[in-house]
Design a protein around this motif. Structure first.
Motif: not given
Length: 512
Positions: A124-128, A137-141, A189-195
């Protein structure tokens, strides 16, 4: 305006490119299929006056392979208005390494979080939150299902004149030998925070269970032989043969009808024969091969699309090491089943220059689409009751590759070099019937335009050469005095060691 698509191999760039432009570029489950820059106009349903550029897959902006060199040079020198960075959302950590490098260039970036449907079952990825960290911008597609494409283009147009902020500016002050290490620390660090992972890294998945068996050398190679035998059976003995027989029957009936009509209206026998035997007969010879090639290509694309062919590279690696190559060399050879030219072009993915040259020399030994009709013709003509000899020719070709490879290994000194193999295995998936059908039609079209025209023209020329002597007199039954006989006779002695030193077979060999 120019929008560049950049990302890792197997991230879905070319699939996205096809959907945005309406093109049908080759999509495959291995790196190196895109070996050059492709560009086309964006569909007008999205916007007008925009060029989409599909760049070769790259893991880093610092060139490591020729594909990465092409991508790096284009991004730095061409300065596209916007870069759409296509990310495989099932492997976020690896994909972000390239993303962080792109963000340092100052070019507006839009991240396309592709394969979101597959990722939802394992993570589960926190897009915001990811947008805040990357400052873009990050757009799920889901490119294969055309989901999110409108939002992707809309956001790309919105940021085209905005200078990209670099959230990793502190890395620019670090020496190169330390920069990559720090980059990975930032990414982690980013991955731990958003995923949030739903499936643990060491859990055994269905793909793991399949790989346990399909990457076993005995099972994998055995299955490959069975599948190829089935494909040849369908294309040469059954489906392809039935379609070819039906189409040739139509051509032959038409040929007889035209001949009868021309005879009834009193057309000269020579002109009658030229039109019916030379031209219409030439068309019939082309039509007889097309279904065989099209069915073969349809089946091969389905097999390639499943993800199984990519596993063959890993299976063949130990064997190819013995002839100074790596498992990656099997990929150009598999591509060479369709055509040797793109097979040779795909050797660009091999970083070792010696291995690249050896693979380039060996790939043409694989029976490609152009050789299939010739093999089928010889098997049908000389061994009509032994159709299994057709797939046996592929086994012979493989044996020749091994023998020549061993010779080249000794000559080039490849056995003295270290041999490493690293390759990403794509996920298994259901093959696309639509993509296979389109590729089949493209193959048939290419054969008709390129090979078919040559066959028909040459067939007509040979007919004329066998009908006239050098004084342009009709020879009728005295074919030994024809232009064709006079040209071929002096060369007939070359075929005496083969036991066929007569001008007729010499002429057939030359025209072949």
């Amino acid at each position: 305006m120019k929008i560049a698509l950049a990302g890792n191999p197997n991230s879905g760039k070319t699939t996205l490119y096809n959907l945005l432009t309406g093109k049908q570029e080759r999509v495959a489950n291995w790196a190196g299929v895109t070996v050059d820059v492709r560009q086309a106009e964006l569909k007008e349903c999205y916007a007008k006056g925009i060029t989409i550029v599909d760049l070769p897959g790259a893991y880093s902006i610092k060139p490591y392979t020729s594909e990465e060199s092409i991508t790096s040079e284009f991004v730095k020198k061409e300065s596209p208005n916007v870069i759409i960075n296509v990310i495989d959302s099932t492997n976020l950590a690896r994909s972000l390494f390239f993303t962080t490098q792109l963000l340092e260039l100052g070019i507006p970036i839009v991240v396309a979080l592709n394969k979101s449907d597959l990722a939802s079952s394992i993570t589960e990825i926190n897009v915001q939150e990811l947008e805040k960290e990357l400052k873009c911008p990050v757009i799920p597609i889901v490119a294969t299902k055309r989901e999110g494409l409108d939002s992707l283009i809309t956001r790309s147009l919105e940021v085209k004149n905005i200078k990209q902020e670099n959230p990793f500016s502190h890395l620019q002050q670090v020496l190169d030998n330390e920069k990559d290490k720090m980059r990975y620390e930032v990414i982690n660090k980013i991955v731990k925070k958003v995923e949030t992972r739903k499936v643990k890294q060491f859990d055994t998945t269905l793909e793991d269970k399949l790989d346990k068996y399909l990457t076993n050398p005995f099972i994998g190679i055995g299955l490959f032989i069975i599948l190829m035998a089935l494909i040849f059976y369908l294309s040469i003995n059954t489906v392809g043969a039935y379609i070819a027989e039906f189409l040739v029957g139509i051509i032959e009936n038409f040929q007889a009808y035209v001949s009868e009509v021309l005879t009834n209206v009193g057309v000269n026998d020579f002109l009658n024969a030229l039109l019916t035997d030379g031209i219409i007969g030439g068309v019939g010879s082309v039509v007889g091969f097309i279904p065989l090639i099209m069915v073969l290509m349809f089946c091969l694309v389905l097999l390639e699309d499943s993800g199984f062919l990519a596993r063959l590279a890993m299976i063949f690696d130990p064997l190819f090491k013995k002839i100074g190559l790596s498992g990656k060399s099997i990929i150009p050879m598999i591509v060479g089943y369709g055509c040797s030219i793109p097979g040779i072009m795909s050797t660009r993915t091999i970083k070792d220059e010696r291995q690249k040259r050896m693979t380039t020399l060996l790939t043409p030994f694989v029976p490609c689409g152009a050789k299939v009709p010739i093999i089928a013709l010889f098997v049908t003509a000389f061994f009509p009751n032994y159709s299994l000899l057709f797939p046996f020719t592929y086994l012979i070709a493989f044996m020749v590759i091994i023998i020549v490879g061993l010779f080249l290994k000794k000559v080039t000194g490849a056995d003295m070099s270290k041999n490493y193999f690293l390759m990403e295995l794509p996920e298994y998936r259901l093959p696309s019937l639509k993509r296979a059908f389109i590729k089949m039609l493209d193959t048939g079209k290419e054969f008709i335009i390129r090979a078919g025209t040559i066959i028909i023209v040459c067939n007509t020329i040979i007919f004329l050469m066998s009908a006239f002597d050098f004084n342009l007199n009709l020879v009728q039954d005295a074919v030994d005095s024809s232009i064709l006989a006079k040209v071929a006779t002096p060369l007939a002695f070359l075929l005496i060691p083969l036991g066929i030193g007569i001008w007729q077979l010499t002429a057939a060999t030359i025209t072949g």
